[in-house]
Design an enzyme around this catalytic site. Sequence first.
Site, PDB file in Angstrom:
ATOM      1  N   ALA A  75       0.824  -1.209   0.000  1.00 14.14           N
ATOM      2  CA  ALA A  75       0.000   0.000   0.000  1.00 14.14           C
ATOM      3  C   ALA A  75       0.861   1.263   0.000  1.00 14.14           C
ATOM      4  O   ALA A  75       0.463   2.291  -0.550  1.00 14.14           O
ATOM      5  CB  ALA A  75      -0.930  -0.006   1.204  1.00 14.14           C
ATOM      6  N   CYS A 328       4.503   1.887  12.788  1.00 10.00           N
ATOM      7  CA  CYS A 328       5.512   2.570  11.973  1.00 10.00           C
ATOM      8  C   CYS A 328       6.222   3.673  12.743  1.00 10.00           C
ATOM      9  O   CYS A 328       7.294   4.097  12.366  1.00 10.00           O
ATOM     10  CB  CYS A 328       4.865   3.178  10.741  1.00 10.00           C
ATOM     11  SG  CYS A 328       3.854   2.026   9.849  1.00 10.00           S
TER      12      CYS A 328
END
Lengths: 403, 135
Positions: A75, A328
């Site tokens: 993505a 992340c």
Amino acid sequence: MKQPIYLDYAATTPVDLKVYKKMKKFFLFTGIFGNSASRSHQFGWDAEKAICKARKNIAQLINADPREIIFTSGATESNNLAIKGLYEFHKKKNTHIITSQIEHKSVLDSCRYLESKGCQITYLKPNKYGMINLNELNNTILPHTLLISIIHVNNEVGIIQNISKISKICKNKKIFLHIDATQSIGKLKIDVQKLNIDLLSFSGHKIYGPKGIGVLYVRRRPRIRLTSQIHGGGHERGLRSGTLPIHQIVGLGEACKILKKEMYNDILHYSKLQNLLWNGIKNIEEIYLNTYLKNSVSNILNISFNFVEGESLIMALKNLAISSGSACTSSSLEPSYVLRAMGIKDELAHSSIRFSIGRFTTIHEIEITIKSIHLAIQKLRELSPLWEMYQKGINIEKIIWNK
Amino acid sequence: MTYSKKVLDHYENPRNVGSFSSKKKNIGTSLVGAPACGDVMKLQIKVNKKGIIEDACFKTYGCGSAIASSSLMTEWIKGKTLKEASKIQNTAIVKELNLPPVKIHCSILAEDAIKGAISNYLSKNMLNKNIKKYK
């Protein structure tokens, strides 16, 4: 060693056994290993056939045409291709993009990059639930607005944006619409025709498929034109060159096929466990739910435990695999930018934990989780000077802290 | 984040957790850090007439390194004179706990907490003239 209980499905999922079994046939000489670009022999034709089948399965899940499915590495790459590719193709005329402050980094950083190239970007601030204000969105549209890029479901808090309304605004004003659907695929029904979406990104490893494979849906009618970001042999209609990873594509295709059949069972499962988890801990004093349950997906719960710091809580809950904020950003010390954008105080953002439930989570695991949370919170609050002050009735907000 | 065994040990078994009554004259208290930054340390020292830190306790809101740094600091200052304690530097804490670079902040906070508790004790006992000496 006993494995921790995995409650980080929003970060990644394991591959479904059925997917894995299917993928195994695409590695060895005895299986299908050919290059789908080889048009001159059986090996290439077999590979092409397998990819076609997978493409169809993927397209069917979102009601698209197989020719509208472009394979990428995930993505992140899809988001990059959609935003940078669209801008580069149209930059002579339209140079304004609208997005939000609570996008994934791959959207935010792509936008930042385009800013350095002269593109004007508006980052919409969400309300306290994480919702984008549609009036505000309308008001920020300029005559030269090219694209609105919005995350369908936020990865940290699970809030769902009203895509059908945003889509209507886009169509009225002739603006392209890109949706980052990484967290919504498999948790919400997505119909790119009905929702009138131009570009849509998602990846395999959030839906029990393999890592390293993603999709960018690119509308054919009317045709969306992008400038490719990776050049080479002209694969994927010239939009994304590179030999197709057949095993990953077949895996993603199978994951989508399973979702088409099983999605509603999955959602019921998530809801049941999410309720169980929240009901088991909601009575803890000074606990704040950052997930707006009325309008969020059922597999994500983001919770702040006041007076306890997130990282130390994760250490205390070592039998659980969870994350503070998004995976992340967990190597940085800054509190989550998503929670900040929602107006959550820094101290509560520092105290936040994301629990994400998946297809393989069990009731028993949730029960253990509830017990572990109670114990850890008690332990860490006994250690916390802020908790002590709170119990003594001292107003922590009134203290002048030397930052 | 992978932590050293020593950090994990102090985190799992923090030494000297607790509170003294801050009203007493022989107690020095400091509160450093800020909730918005994710770290707050409270350190208390009990000082005897000879100027030796007889006892110390802490409470910390913060990450594993912050908790370990404060636990270690209480161990180190116990039995030391105020002057000796005031000389403890954050770099020694970093070395002992093998803290990763992003967590050096926690050791600085611990150093600040020691200095703060000593100066609180001194000012409480009207030894203001001496405060400078320990800074």
